[in-house]
Scaffold this active site. Structure first.
Site, PDB file in Angstrom:
ATOM      1  N   LYS A 137       6.884  23.656 -13.687  1.00 27.99           N
ATOM      2  CA  LYS A 137       6.010  22.488 -13.517  1.00 27.99           C
ATOM      3  C   LYS A 137       5.469  22.451 -12.087  1.00 27.99           C
ATOM      4  O   LYS A 137       4.285  22.196 -11.863  1.00 27.99           O
ATOM      5  CB  LYS A 137       6.745  21.184 -13.865  1.00 27.99           C
TER       6      LYS A 137
ATOM      7  N   ARG B 118       0.813  -1.239   0.000  1.00 26.27           N
ATOM      8  CA  ARG B 118       0.000   0.000   0.000  1.00 26.27           C
ATOM      9  C   ARG B 118       0.834   1.272   0.000  1.00 26.27           C
ATOM     10  O   ARG B 118       0.402   2.321   0.461  1.00 26.27           O
ATOM     11  CB  ARG B 118      -0.983   0.012   1.161  1.00 26.27           C
TER      12      ARG B 118
ATOM     13  N   GLU C 170       9.587  19.504 -24.887  1.00 20.48           N
ATOM     14  CA  GLU C 170       8.804  19.632 -23.652  1.00 20.48           C
ATOM     15  C   GLU C 170       9.208  20.906 -22.905  1.00 20.48           C
ATOM     16  O   GLU C 170       8.375  21.548 -22.266  1.00 20.48           O
ATOM     17  CB  GLU C 170       9.008  18.406 -22.744  1.00 20.48           C
TER      18      GLU C 170
ATOM     19  N   LYS D  69       2.773  11.678 -10.969  1.00 20.23           N
ATOM     20  CA  LYS D  69       1.991  10.757 -11.816  1.00 20.23           C
ATOM     21  C   LYS D  69       2.817   9.497 -12.067  1.00 20.23           C
ATOM     22  O   LYS D  69       4.000   9.580 -12.409  1.00 20.23           O
ATOM     23  CB  LYS D  69       1.663  11.409 -13.164  1.00 20.23           C
TER      24      LYS D  69
ATOM     25  N   HIS E 238      -0.539  18.179 -26.695  1.00 22.89           N
ATOM     26  CA  HIS E 238      -0.707  16.729 -26.596  1.00 22.89           C
ATOM     27  C   HIS E 238      -1.885  16.194 -27.406  1.00 22.89           C
ATOM     28  O   HIS E 238      -1.896  15.009 -27.740  1.00 22.89           O
ATOM     29  CB  HIS E 238      -0.833  16.294 -25.130  1.00 22.89           C
TER      30      HIS E 238
ATOM     31  N   GLU F  82      -5.039  16.796 -11.078  1.00 22.58           N
ATOM     32  CA  GLU F  82      -5.592  17.242 -12.359  1.00 22.58           C
ATOM     33  C   GLU F  82      -7.124  17.179 -12.329  1.00 22.58           C
ATOM     34  O   GLU F  82      -7.750  16.415 -13.074  1.00 22.58           O
ATOM     35  CB  GLU F  82      -5.033  16.396 -13.516  1.00 22.58           C
TER      36      GLU F  82
END
Ligand code: NAD
Ligand code: GLY
Length: 386
Positions: A243, A127, A191, A149, A270, A253
């Protein structure tokens, strides 16, 4: 030169970590882990691939051993196609076989593929284990290593299965970029330009200045030069700061948010980028290269909708041209690109959204219903079939 530290703190205060950037840092990674982890981890699992571990693994491992850690190493196969369930399963089995405990920690050493897989495995095993990252591509330094992410690809789409799992710390040694293939450097700079387009003139101008002073043709030859390493450190720092300014305020998000600082703005370029990758079966473009075209199409649409002026469009085109040639797109059928938008994962739920620009640093999230298809087609033709 001193290393730079970018401090990241989520808006709700639930998580904070440092990103340390500089050179000659791999040799100090053991000390970095000791100072970064609140827990006393006994075993560190380095997740990497053969190529990156062959280049930098021994330096990291030696430093960790010197600092008193037990080190175990899992090497995944190299490539986007291996960021999948099978590799994920193997990493978990590797943790299991090594009797990995909640107090141990996972360290990703590699690009975004290694980072996404390692982060995902760390987020679910027992976990959630402490996760650390040493990104070694430009893209992973300025983008994927920051923001939490994690993901793997599936037969039903890229990055479809994943979690948000923030790292405990990120260590960036810009010297590792010396060995990066030219196209990977170019893709990373796409990027960086994306961050400039959404971040503002100061970010975009800093990328342009770097590229003018240190043309990419001779990128790999500059790594003996302290001034160059300093500039690279500054560039990566500025990029991560941008960022961080976005992800700390919209960590997950939020689906509801469509304002100009929503995490969705990081997807500038994107919509078309993903479509280009898909219609060429992921064989023709590096992700960043496809995003390079995607940004130009989004800016072209913005100009045709009269929300972005020509000067800003031309500035963006000029900075993209500084990175060199992107792969040829004349043979790509615009209709195929249009068809593939429908399957873009970002379209799921509430229709397809485009990230457009009102100015450099002023992104605007717009529903596709608000954009005449003729403008999308003309813009695709203008950028892809010049
Ligand atoms: P990558 O991880 O595939 O690395 C590119 C290539 O460079 C690989 O062959 C790798 O082995 C090699 N490499 C890595 N470091 C090297 C070095 N220092 N010297 C020489 N070779 C080196 O690709 P990437 O562009 O780093 O990452 C792309 C991945 O990142 C995609 O899977 C994408 O979905 C993901 N991503 C995730 C996020 C996020 O927020 N989690 C954001 C953007 C992209
Ligand atoms: N790379 C997009 C994000 O981190 O949200």
């Amino acid at each position: 030169m001193e290393k730079k530290v970018c401090k990241i703190e989520l808006k709700d205060g639930s998580h904070r970590y440092d990103v340390e950037i500089g050179h000659n840092l791999l040799e100090k990674s053991g000390q970095w882990i000791i100072s970064t982890l609140a827990i006393e981890a006994k075993t560190i699992a380095i997740i990497s691939n053969g190529k990156v571990f062959g280049l930098y693994g021994e330096a990291v491992k030696t430093s960790l051993l010197k600092s008193g850690f037990k080190v175990i190493v899992f090497l995944m196969d190299d490539g986007e196609e291996f960021k999948n369930f099978e590799s994920f399963k193997r990493v978990l089995e590797f943790f299991g076989k090594n009797k990995f405990k909640r107090t141990d920690a996972v360290l990703a050493l590699g690009g975004g593929v290694v980072g996404d897989l390692a982060g995902f495995a760390a987020s679910v095993y027992l976990r959630g284990l402490a996760f650390l990252s040493i990104p070694t591509t430009l893209l992973s330094m300025i983008d994927s290593s920051v923001g939490g992410k994690t993901a793997i690809n599936t037969s039903f789409g890229k990055n479809i299965v994943g979690t948000f799992h923030q790292p405990k710390g990120v260590l960036i040694d810009v010297e590792t970029l010396k060995t990066l293939e030219e196209r990977e450097v170019l893709a990373g700079f796409c990027e960086a330009i994306k961050h400039g387009a959404i971040g503002g003139y100061h970010v975009l101008n800093s990328v342009e200045k770097f590229l003018l002073e240190s043309p990419l043709e001779s990128f790999a030859e500059n790594f003996e030069d302290e001034t160059f390493l300093g500039k690279l450190t500054d560039l990566v720092f500025d990029q991560i700061s941008l960022k961080a300014s976005v992800v700390t305020k919209d960590e997950k998000e939020s689906a509801k948010r469509t304002d100009s600082r929503s995490r969705k703005i990081l997807n500038f370029g994107h919509t078309v980028g993903h479509a280009l990758e898909k219609v060429t079966q992921y064989k023709q473009f590096k992700h960043g290269e496809a995003v390079g075209y995607g940004m130009l199409v989004a800016a072209e649409i913005s100009t045709r909708l009269d929300i972005l002026d020509n000067n800003s469009l031309n500035l963006l085109k000029r900075v993209v041209s500084l990175i060199g040639e992107l792969p040829e797109t004349n043979a790509i059928d615009v209709q195929d690109v249009l068809n593939s938008f429908a399957y873009d994962k970002k379209a799921l739920g509430d229709g397809l959204h485009w990230i457009l620009l009102e100015d450099i640093g002023k992104p605007k999230i717009v529903s596709s219903f608000e954009i005449p298809e003729s403008i999308i087609i003309e813009s695709l033709q203008e950028i892809l079939h010049k």
